[in-house]
Design a protein around this motif. Sequence first.
Motif, PDB file in Angstrom:
ATOM      1  N   ASP A 229       0.816  -1.216   0.000  1.00 56.22           N
ATOM      2  CA  ASP A 229       0.000   0.000   0.000  1.00 56.22           C
ATOM      3  C   ASP A 229       0.848   1.264   0.000  1.00 56.22           C
ATOM      4  O   ASP A 229       0.398   2.308   0.418  1.00 56.22           O
ATOM      5  CB  ASP A 229      -0.980  -0.008   1.183  1.00 56.22           C
ATOM      6  N   VAL A 230       2.108   1.131  -0.409  1.00 51.77           N
ATOM      7  CA  VAL A 230       2.953   2.325  -0.552  1.00 51.77           C
ATOM      8  C   VAL A 230       3.540   2.351  -1.963  1.00 51.77           C
ATOM      9  O   VAL A 230       3.513   1.355  -2.673  1.00 51.77           O
ATOM     10  CB  VAL A 230       4.096   2.359   0.480  1.00 51.77           C
ATOM     11  N   GLU A 231       4.086   3.500  -2.331  1.00 52.24           N
ATOM     12  CA  GLU A 231       4.593   3.703  -3.691  1.00 52.24           C
ATOM     13  C   GLU A 231       5.879   2.946  -3.991  1.00 52.24           C
ATOM     14  O   GLU A 231       6.416   3.070  -5.071  1.00 52.24           O
ATOM     15  CB  GLU A 231       4.859   5.191  -3.927  1.00 52.24           C
ATOM     16  N   GLU A 257      20.560  -2.456   3.747  1.00 51.27           N
ATOM     17  CA  GLU A 257      21.021  -1.435   4.694  1.00 51.27           C
ATOM     18  C   GLU A 257      19.842  -0.579   5.151  1.00 51.27           C
ATOM     19  O   GLU A 257      19.717  -0.243   6.312  1.00 51.27           O
ATOM     20  CB  GLU A 257      22.055  -0.506   4.043  1.00 51.27           C
ATOM     21  N   LEU A 258      18.981  -0.231   4.200  1.00 46.91           N
ATOM     22  CA  LEU A 258      17.857   0.641   4.539  1.00 46.91           C
ATOM     23  C   LEU A 258      16.869  -0.062   5.457  1.00 46.91           C
ATOM     24  O   LEU A 258      16.318   0.545   6.372  1.00 46.91           O
ATOM     25  CB  LEU A 258      17.143   1.102   3.271  1.00 46.91           C
ATOM     26  N   ALA A 259      16.644  -1.338   5.226  1.00 47.85           N
ATOM     27  CA  ALA A 259      15.700  -2.080   6.061  1.00 47.85           C
ATOM     28  C   ALA A 259      16.211  -2.093   7.491  1.00 47.85           C
ATOM     29  O   ALA A 259      15.472  -1.912   8.454  1.00 47.85           O
ATOM     30  CB  ALA A 259      15.559  -3.501   5.544  1.00 47.85           C
ATOM     31  N   TYR A 260      17.528  -2.268   7.597  1.00 50.22           N
ATOM     32  CA  TYR A 260      18.150  -2.304   8.902  1.00 50.22           C
ATOM     33  C   TYR A 260      17.953  -0.977   9.609  1.00 50.22           C
ATOM     34  O   TYR A 260      17.793  -0.899  10.819  1.00 50.22           O
ATOM     35  CB  TYR A 260      19.629  -2.612   8.674  1.00 50.22           C
ATOM     36  N   PHE A 261      17.976   0.101   8.842  1.00 54.05           N
ATOM     37  CA  PHE A 261      17.796   1.410   9.451  1.00 54.05           C
ATOM     38  C   PHE A 261      16.350   1.874   9.413  1.00 54.05           C
ATOM     39  O   PHE A 261      16.076   3.044   9.350  1.00 54.05           O
ATOM     40  CB  PHE A 261      18.734   2.433   8.814  1.00 54.05           C
ATOM     41  N   GLY A 262      15.458   0.937   9.392  1.00 52.26           N
ATOM     42  CA  GLY A 262      14.082   1.288   9.694  1.00 52.26           C
ATOM     43  C   GLY A 262      13.171   1.632   8.528  1.00 52.26           C
ATOM     44  O   GLY A 262      12.073   2.092   8.756  1.00 52.26           O
ATOM     45  N   ALA A 263      13.605   1.429   7.275  1.00 52.79           N
ATOM     46  CA  ALA A 263      12.657   1.617   6.171  1.00 52.79           C
ATOM     47  C   ALA A 263      11.796   0.357   6.127  1.00 52.79           C
ATOM     48  O   ALA A 263      12.281  -0.704   5.803  1.00 52.79           O
ATOM     49  CB  ALA A 263      13.404   1.810   4.859  1.00 52.79           C
ATOM     50  N   LYS A 264      10.522   0.491   6.479  1.00 48.17           N
ATOM     51  CA  LYS A 264       9.751  -0.696   6.804  1.00 48.17           C
ATOM     52  C   LYS A 264       8.929  -1.322   5.677  1.00 48.17           C
ATOM     53  O   LYS A 264       8.016  -2.086   5.946  1.00 48.17           O
ATOM     54  CB  LYS A 264       8.829  -0.393   7.983  1.00 48.17           C
ATOM     55  N   VAL A 265       9.224  -1.026   4.446  1.00 50.80           N
ATOM     56  CA  VAL A 265       8.384  -1.548   3.376  1.00 50.80           C
ATOM     57  C   VAL A 265       8.384  -3.076   3.352  1.00 50.80           C
ATOM     58  O   VAL A 265       7.355  -3.717   3.304  1.00 50.80           O
ATOM     59  CB  VAL A 265       8.832  -1.007   2.007  1.00 50.80           C
ATOM     60  N   LEU A 266       9.563  -3.639   3.368  1.00 51.82           N
ATOM     61  CA  LEU A 266       9.646  -5.095   3.422  1.00 51.82           C
ATOM     62  C   LEU A 266      11.035  -5.452   3.878  1.00 51.82           C
ATOM     63  O   LEU A 266      11.937  -4.623   3.867  1.00 51.82           O
ATOM     64  CB  LEU A 266       9.341  -5.733   2.059  1.00 51.82           C
ATOM     65  N   HIS A 267      11.214  -6.682   4.319  1.00 58.67           N
ATOM     66  CA  HIS A 267      12.558  -7.050   4.731  1.00 58.67           C
ATOM     67  C   HIS A 267      13.275  -7.755   3.601  1.00 58.67           C
ATOM     68  O   HIS A 267      12.924  -8.874   3.246  1.00 58.67           O
ATOM     69  CB  HIS A 267      12.572  -7.880   6.000  1.00 58.67           C
ATOM     70  N   PRO A 268      14.284  -7.110   2.992  1.00 60.96           N
ATOM     71  CA  PRO A 268      14.921  -7.698   1.810  1.00 60.96           C
ATOM     72  C   PRO A 268      15.474  -9.099   2.059  1.00 60.96           C
ATOM     73  O   PRO A 268      15.569  -9.885   1.117  1.00 60.96           O
ATOM     74  CB  PRO A 268      16.038  -6.720   1.487  1.00 60.96           C
ATOM     75  N   ALA A 269      15.831  -9.420   3.306  1.00 57.33           N
ATOM     76  CA  ALA A 269      16.381 -10.758   3.562  1.00 57.33           C
ATOM     77  C   ALA A 269      15.415 -11.833   3.067  1.00 57.33           C
ATOM     78  O   ALA A 269      15.840 -12.896   2.619  1.00 57.33           O
ATOM     79  CB  ALA A 269      16.659 -10.932   5.046  1.00 57.33           C
ATOM     80  N   THR A 270      14.124 -11.542   3.119  1.00 53.81           N
ATOM     81  CA  THR A 270      13.147 -12.540   2.688  1.00 53.81           C
ATOM     82  C   THR A 270      13.187 -12.746   1.173  1.00 53.81           C
ATOM     83  O   THR A 270      12.615 -13.690   0.658  1.00 53.81           O
ATOM     84  CB  THR A 270      11.717 -12.136   3.090  1.00 53.81           C
ATOM     85  N   PRO A 289      -1.876   1.296  -9.141  1.00 47.94           N
ATOM     86  CA  PRO A 289      -1.109   0.287  -9.904  1.00 47.94           C
ATOM     87  C   PRO A 289      -0.320   0.863 -11.065  1.00 47.94           C
ATOM     88  O   PRO A 289       0.593   0.217 -11.557  1.00 47.94           O
ATOM     89  CB  PRO A 289      -2.185  -0.674 -10.416  1.00 47.94           C
ATOM     90  N   LYS A 290      -0.642   2.078 -11.483  1.00 50.55           N
ATOM     91  CA  LYS A 290       0.067   2.672 -12.617  1.00 50.55           C
ATOM     92  C   LYS A 290       1.471   3.124 -12.220  1.00 50.55           C
ATOM     93  O   LYS A 290       2.368   3.231 -13.048  1.00 50.55           O
ATOM     94  CB  LYS A 290      -0.708   3.884 -13.148  1.00 50.55           C
ATOM     95  N   SER A 291       1.649   3.435 -10.945  1.00 47.68           N
ATOM     96  CA  SER A 291       2.955   3.903 -10.485  1.00 47.68           C
ATOM     97  C   SER A 291       3.992   2.794 -10.661  1.00 47.68           C
ATOM     98  O   SER A 291       3.695   1.620 -10.502  1.00 47.68           O
ATOM     99  CB  SER A 291       2.862   4.324  -9.021  1.00 47.68           C
ATOM    100  N   LYS A 292       5.218   3.200 -10.985  1.00 51.11           N
ATOM    101  CA  LYS A 292       6.225   2.193 -11.337  1.00 51.11           C
ATOM    102  C   LYS A 292       6.835   1.457 -10.148  1.00 51.11           C
ATOM    103  O   LYS A 292       7.510   0.445 -10.324  1.00 51.11           O
ATOM    104  CB  LYS A 292       7.349   2.859 -12.146  1.00 51.11           C
ATOM    105  N   GLY A 293       6.629   1.990  -8.955  1.00 58.34           N
ATOM    106  CA  GLY A 293       7.166   1.316  -7.783  1.00 58.34           C
ATOM    107  C   GLY A 293       8.680   1.307  -7.757  1.00 58.34           C
ATOM    108  O   GLY A 293       9.340   2.083  -8.445  1.00 58.34           O
ATOM    109  N   THR A 294       9.232   0.415  -6.939  1.00 58.64           N
ATOM    110  CA  THR A 294      10.682   0.297  -6.817  1.00 58.64           C
ATOM    111  C   THR A 294      11.099  -1.106  -7.205  1.00 58.64           C
ATOM    112  O   THR A 294      10.483  -2.076  -6.781  1.00 58.64           O
ATOM    113  CB  THR A 294      11.118   0.554  -5.357  1.00 58.64           C
ATOM    114  N   CYS A 295      12.153  -1.182  -8.013  1.00 59.38           N
ATOM    115  CA  CYS A 295      12.663  -2.490  -8.399  1.00 59.38           C
ATOM    116  C   CYS A 295      13.930  -2.791  -7.595  1.00 59.38           C
ATOM    117  O   CYS A 295      14.854  -1.988  -7.575  1.00 59.38           O
ATOM    118  CB  CYS A 295      12.953  -2.495  -9.894  1.00 59.38           C
TER     119      CYS A 295
END
Length: 481
Positions: A229-231, A257-270, A289-295
């Motif tokens: 539910d985020v961009e 690195e970002l997840a570790y410092f609290g960017a909570k979108v998802l945990h990349p380790a998964t 859904p039109k937004s490109k999101g982050t790859c």
Amino acid sequence: MIVMKFGGTSVEDGAAIKRAADIVLGRLEQRPVVVVSALAGVTDSLLAMSRAAASGSLPEAMELLRQTRQRHLEVLSGLVSGADEAAVRERIHTLVDALRDILGGVATLGELSPRTTDTILSTGELLSSGIVNAAFQSRGIPSVLVDSRRCIVTDATHTRAVPLFEETTGRLQRELNPLLQINQVPVMGGFIAATAEGVATTLGRGGSDFSAAIIGAALKAKRIEIWTDVEGMMTTDPRLCPQAQRIDVIGFDEASELAYFGAKVLHPATLIPAVEKNIPVHVLNSRNPKSKGTCIRFRAPRSRTVFRAIAAKKRMQVINVRSPRMLMAHGFLRALFEVFERHACAADLVSTSEVSVSVALDSSRDVSALLRDLEKLGEVEVENEKAIICLVGKHIRGRVGIAAKVFQTVAEGGINVRMISQGASEINISFVVEESDVPEAVQRLHRCFFEAGCLSQAAEAGTRLQEPSLASHLGARPEVG
Ligand code: ASP
Ligand code: MG
């Protein structure tokens, strides 16, 4: 094929499930496998009811159970009708009745084992996947419900089970490939799995992302989409800095690195199983859904900006240990970190001089026992209300002048820097400031490195130390002229 994972908020109610269906309809040609979380909040409420039952409050558990049944029935009836609704309604009752019996057992015994917890928690995804599958069918998607417990095989480490990849890959291919070949759309619950003996397990909180990565890796997906539910991931926290921008592409190590410092979108380790196979993972917004999101990619291209993102972690404390004994002695750091280990305290940032060590750690924990032990090593002082600011970007490596620009920018705001660290990977520059200085520092840095031109100045001023040119590799002399 592609994997499309819809998180809890992307299937939280009828409207969200309809949006998810529309998104899947637009991608049928790419042969999607759909992975769904439990409806938002359901896993938490299943945990709450199991704890209530175990602690003797069965009525409380039953009330939560009643609400859960009601919510799922309501969501279903808004989406599906007729015989299809009746069949899924039946499924909901069967699952919730089984849950009622288990909770009764938990209350009688006054005991909640991790194994039982997993059986209870798995109900959330069994419920959501059944509803989503029926909703998809009623919207014309040729979907089929596939039981993840038959496909994802794990060890018996309940509540955070570890997948057995070989067995899992084989089973996923056997179950899913024939369906994909006839253009059917498998719908599976994320997070849930089973042991080889068929006992239900779960992959740890947030585990649906892990499921998506496992499935994508097993089926060699072209892409994995994590619908949330985020961009996507942002260059910084928009609440701290309204100028924050969406990040197009980010490296897996940077995202970690970002997840570790609290960017909570998802945990990349998964995402490791997928990222290791170089499968791109897209974080997308199901409300837009039109937004490109982050790859997220294993090898992300160089970013336009010097840094990929700025993160801030508040509520930190800095512990300083000063000891004259440390001067020219060895073994001190070992003794110091043994104390941290004994108290299970993870250090976020460490800096040391000849006679003192500063360690930054989360201030939410009580460190009084830790401090008592540290006092045996030297003079201890604690500073509270600190924060770590962390600038991440893997292409800062070998570039001259970037740290200078960072600290100059912060200094211009009259902000004092307490501790500094730049790891060996040179993927981030981190430093500690007063918590109250965080907004000002982040805004200044964001303006400099993401909005204004001072980043390119820094880049131009910077000579590249590493990354010699091809010519110098080949021993050719640069042309003078
Ligand atoms: N439903 C599980 C949780 O809330 C798994 C997930 O959503 O990823 O943790
Ligand atoms: Mg999640």
